[in-house]
Design a protein around this motif. Structure first.
Motif, PDB file in Angstrom:
ATOM      1  N   ARG A  11       0.841  -1.207   0.000  1.00  0.00           N
ATOM      2  CA  ARG A  11       0.000   0.000   0.000  1.00  0.00           C
ATOM      3  C   ARG A  11       0.869   1.248   0.000  1.00  0.00           C
ATOM      4  N   TYR A 259     -12.441   2.676   5.285  1.00  0.00           N
ATOM      5  CA  TYR A 259     -12.527   1.468   4.452  1.00  0.00           C
ATOM      6  C   TYR A 259     -13.730   0.684   4.919  1.00  0.00           C
ATOM      7  N   PHE A 278      -6.069   2.804   3.931  1.00  0.00           N
ATOM      8  CA  PHE A 278      -6.223   2.201   2.612  1.00  0.00           C
ATOM      9  C   PHE A 278      -6.070   0.679   2.722  1.00  0.00           C
ATOM     10  N   ASP A 280      -5.046  -3.077   1.387  1.00  0.00           N
ATOM     11  CA  ASP A 280      -3.941  -3.655   0.635  1.00  0.00           C
ATOM     12  C   ASP A 280      -4.370  -5.072   0.274  1.00  0.00           C
ATOM     13  N   THR A 283      -5.678  -0.962  -2.914  1.00  0.00           N
ATOM     14  CA  THR A 283      -5.101   0.352  -3.218  1.00  0.00           C
ATOM     15  C   THR A 283      -4.208   0.312  -4.454  1.00  0.00           C
TER      16      THR A 283
END
Ligand code: AMP
Ligand code: GLY
Length: 419
Positions: A11, A259, A278, A280, A283
């Motif tokens: 990420r 998220y 974010f 992973d 992203t």
């Protein structure tokens, strides 16, 4: 704008890469980073969960914006320390990051905000566990209440396995099983304005056909041609906005990346989990298609000016990312295996090799240094094209014990996802 990305994973490589290609960004720094990030940012050696050290680095470098990638520093209060030092920071406060740090807290927020999610019991004793398992019946869903990098969840028909997982955790959340396809929908928020990104699909299980244990994520793709047209608007209205408002009401505004892990069940959308950063590897795929300069979104959130930024814009095309993991993942990982072919894969048109758990050995060779080693991210015209490119990249890369799923985005390509 001068930026500093905190973290070491895929990420963070994807974020640093996007910032390095952003016309508004003059410098990209990263700490501690990895060999892939070193190609697009200047690396600094700092403990990512040491807030004072990160704040010192940020002020010393004179950066305008710090972007905290992973959950552990957020839960440790790194974003608070950076902001206290007078530097804009993308990422929630320690208290707001509890939305990810504690599944029980997240359930409480969802209940208060009337956000649709699975029914759940928080259990601390074996008796409570037994009662909750019986109340819901199989398949059993047992979640460690603490941060577990996506690996603390067991979904099983085996009651004994469910009981054993619960016994290995201090506190667990046991919940009803949600059927239907899973979608990850991220929103950038400054605590008031909420800008949803595109939905993506992640592949959590280790093996093809969604078999094997849960992992941090083995691949992702977007756009989701099979998703309902009103999905983003529906989730914004019923999930993202009420959650951000509830956090504000509690005096712990959420600023950063919210998220929402969602299940599109037969009874409508349900939240599976929230994360405070974010995802992973979603992203990697998302940023490959983002047309809006990333810095404007992150800085808008960090400075409370997201309202002026406008809705994120997207490139045409499809993005697919496939994770390559080291031997033993997710139970363990293998370090020091020499990685060949990463440069050749990166040279394929439309492909970026994104490093996660990589390192350099004494001879300067690229080696494995973690469970998820790297991901091959490809953009193309449609799923077939993007998958072909991503898997051509995967085929070009080799290391001892390398494992990857061969079916990332395959069901979608074949039109086989049913709502
Ligand atoms: P979490 O860490 O809560 O995202 O859970 C990891 C994965 O476990 C999710 O992505 C789902 O694949 C699965 N999972 C979690 N909760 C449920 C549920 N209530 N029903 C079905 N699957 C679930
Ligand atoms: N892709 C799952 C996660 O980031 O938690």
């Amino acid at each position: 704008m001068k930026t500093l990305v905190i973290g070491t994973g895929g990420r963070e490589h994807a974020l640093a890469l996007a910032l390095s290609r952003d016309p508004n960004v003059t410098e990209v720094h990263a700490a501690p980073g990895n060999p892939g990030i070193a190609a697009v940012a200047e690396l600094h050696d700092v403990d990512p969960i040491d807030g004072a050290a990160v704040a010192d680095l940020a002020t010393g470098l004179g950066v305008d914006l710090v972007v905290v990638g992973p959950e552990a520093p957020l839960v440790a209060g790194v974003a608070d320390a950076v902001r206290d030092a007078g530097v804009a920071c993308f990422g929630p406060s320690r208290r707001a990051a509890e939305l990810e740090g504690s599944k029980a807290f997240a359930k409480d927020v969802m209940a208060a905000a009337e956000v649709p999610t699975a029914l759940a019991h928080v259990c601390e004793t074996p008796d409570q566990v037994e009662a909750a398992l019986d109340a819901f019946g199989p398949p059993y869903v047992v979640k460690d209440d603490a941060l577990a990098a996506g690996k603390g969840v067991v979904v099983t028909d085996d009651r004994q396995a469910a009981v054993e997982h619960a016994a290995s955790c201090r506190r667990v959340v046991i919940e009803e099983f949600l059927d239907g396809p899973e979608v990850s929908l991220f929103a950038i928020t400054d605590g008031q304005t909420v800008l949803p990104l595109q939905p993506a699909q992640d592949f959590k299980r280790a093996l093809d056909g969604d078999a094997g244990p849960n992992t941090g994520g083995m691949g992702a793709y977007l756009p989701l041609d099979w998703a309902p047209d009103d999905l983003v608007a529906d989730v914004a209205r019923r999930v993202l906005v009420p959650t951000v408002q509830e956090m504000e009401r509690r005096g712990t505004p959420f600023q950063g990346l919210l998220y929402a892990g969602l299940a599109l069940t037969s009874r409508g959308v349900r939240v599976v989990e929230f994360n405070a950063r974010f995802g992973d590897p979603e992203t990697q795929a998302l940023l490959a298609l983002l047309a809006t300069p990333l810095s404007s979104l992150l800085n808008g959130a960090a400075t409370g000016t997201l309202q002026d930024v406008g809705l994120p814009q997207w490139k045409d095309g499809t993005a697919v990312t496939v994770v390559m993991a080291s031997a033993g993942y997710p139970e363990s990982s293998s370090k020091g295996d020499v990685i060949l072919g990463a440069g050749a894969a990166d040279a394929i048109e439309g492909v970026d090799v994104i490093h996660a758990g990589t390192g350099l050995d004494d001879e300067g060779r690229l080696v494995t240094a973690g469970g998820r080693v790297l991901s091959v991210t490809a953009v193309g015209d449609g799923l077939e094209h993007a998958r072909d490119r991503a898997y051509a990249g995967v085929d070009a890369i080799s290391f001892e014990g390398a494992q990857h799923r061969t079916d990332i985005a395959l069901a979608a390509q074949a039109g086989k996802i049913e709502l």
